[in-house]
Design a protein around this motif. Sequence first.
Motif, mmCIF file in Angstrom:
data_model
loop_
_atom_site.group_PDB
_atom_site.id
_atom_site.type_symbol
_atom_site.label_atom_id
_atom_site.label_comp_id
_atom_site.label_asym_id
_atom_site.label_seq_id
_atom_site.Cartn_x
_atom_site.Cartn_y
_atom_site.Cartn_z
ATOM 1 N N ASN A 259 55.552 -28.153 -27.828
ATOM 2 C CA ASN A 259 55.700 -28.363 -26.397
ATOM 3 C C ASN A 259 55.862 -27.020 -25.706
ATOM 4 O O ASN A 259 56.327 -26.046 -26.298
ATOM 5 C CB ASN A 259 56.922 -29.232 -26.101
ATOM 6 N N CYS A 260 55.497 -27.005 -24.451
ATOM 7 C CA CYS A 260 55.640 -25.809 -23.626
ATOM 8 C C CYS A 260 57.109 -25.431 -23.506
ATOM 9 O O CYS A 260 58.000 -26.253 -23.718
ATOM 10 C CB CYS A 260 55.036 -26.102 -22.251
ATOM 11 N N THR A 261 57.366 -24.186 -23.109
ATOM 12 C CA THR A 261 58.740 -23.748 -22.870
ATOM 13 C C THR A 261 59.400 -24.550 -21.751
ATOM 14 O O THR A 261 60.607 -24.608 -21.663
ATOM 15 C CB THR A 261 58.790 -22.248 -22.513
ATOM 16 N N CYS A 262 58.610 -25.190 -20.894
ATOM 17 C CA CYS A 262 59.171 -26.011 -19.822
ATOM 18 C C CYS A 262 59.444 -27.430 -20.315
ATOM 19 O O CYS A 262 59.996 -28.248 -19.588
ATOM 20 C CB CYS A 262 58.248 -26.035 -18.593
ATOM 21 N N GLY A 263 59.034 -27.746 -21.549
ATOM 22 C CA GLY A 263 59.314 -29.052 -22.117
ATOM 23 C C GLY A 263 58.159 -30.036 -22.026
ATOM 24 O O GLY A 263 58.222 -31.120 -22.606
ATOM 25 N N SER B 299 46.868 -25.122 -22.441
ATOM 26 C CA SER B 299 47.377 -24.921 -21.096
ATOM 27 C C SER B 299 48.400 -26.001 -20.763
ATOM 28 O O SER B 299 48.241 -27.161 -21.140
ATOM 29 C CB SER B 299 46.179 -24.967 -20.145
ATOM 30 N N CYS B 300 49.448 -25.625 -20.055
ATOM 31 C CA CYS B 300 50.467 -26.590 -19.656
ATOM 32 C C CYS B 300 50.130 -27.119 -18.268
ATOM 33 O O CYS B 300 49.993 -26.343 -17.322
ATOM 34 C CB CYS B 300 51.837 -25.927 -19.649
ATOM 35 N N PRO B 301 50.004 -28.444 -18.130
ATOM 36 C CA PRO B 301 49.639 -29.007 -16.833
ATOM 37 C C PRO B 301 50.801 -28.988 -15.838
ATOM 38 O O PRO B 301 50.610 -29.197 -14.643
ATOM 39 C CB PRO B 301 49.236 -30.448 -17.175
ATOM 40 N N VAL B 302 52.009 -28.732 -16.324
ATOM 41 C CA VAL B 302 53.183 -28.785 -15.444
ATOM 42 C C VAL B 302 53.498 -27.404 -14.858
ATOM 43 O O VAL B 302 53.562 -27.233 -13.646
ATOM 44 C CB VAL B 302 54.406 -29.348 -16.197
ATOM 45 N N CYS B 303 53.673 -26.393 -15.727
ATOM 46 C CA CYS B 303 54.072 -25.079 -15.215
ATOM 47 C C CYS B 303 52.907 -24.098 -15.159
ATOM 48 O O CYS B 303 53.040 -23.018 -14.613
ATOM 49 C CB CYS B 303 55.219 -24.503 -16.047
ATOM 50 N N GLY B 304 51.756 -24.482 -15.746
ATOM 51 C CA GLY B 304 50.576 -23.631 -15.645
ATOM 52 C C GLY B 304 50.500 -22.525 -16.666
ATOM 53 O O GLY B 304 49.581 -21.719 -16.647
#
Length: 74
Positions: free
Chosen positions: A5-9, A33-38
């Motif tokens: 998971n991304c560092t943003c969760g 790519s993370c769709p939440v934090c980019g």
Amino acid sequence: MSMRNCTCGAEPEVRRENRPTADGRDETFFRVSCPVCGQTGPAVSAAGKDEATAIAEAVEAWNAMIARARPSEA
Ligand SMILES: [Zn+2]
């Protein structure tokens, strides 16, 4: 291989990108790519390898990046 998971969760996704090369052809890249934090991982070129290999390398590069960002979870 599982993707961290991304560092943003959030759960990241693999994106395909086409970029023109210097000699005018299109080159395919894969990048997580993370769709939440980019946040994005390193782009991996699919030139000279099959797409599954390029995707696996992009996931690996992403995982390594997240591992460096969150060493406590490595
Ligand atoms: Zn994120």
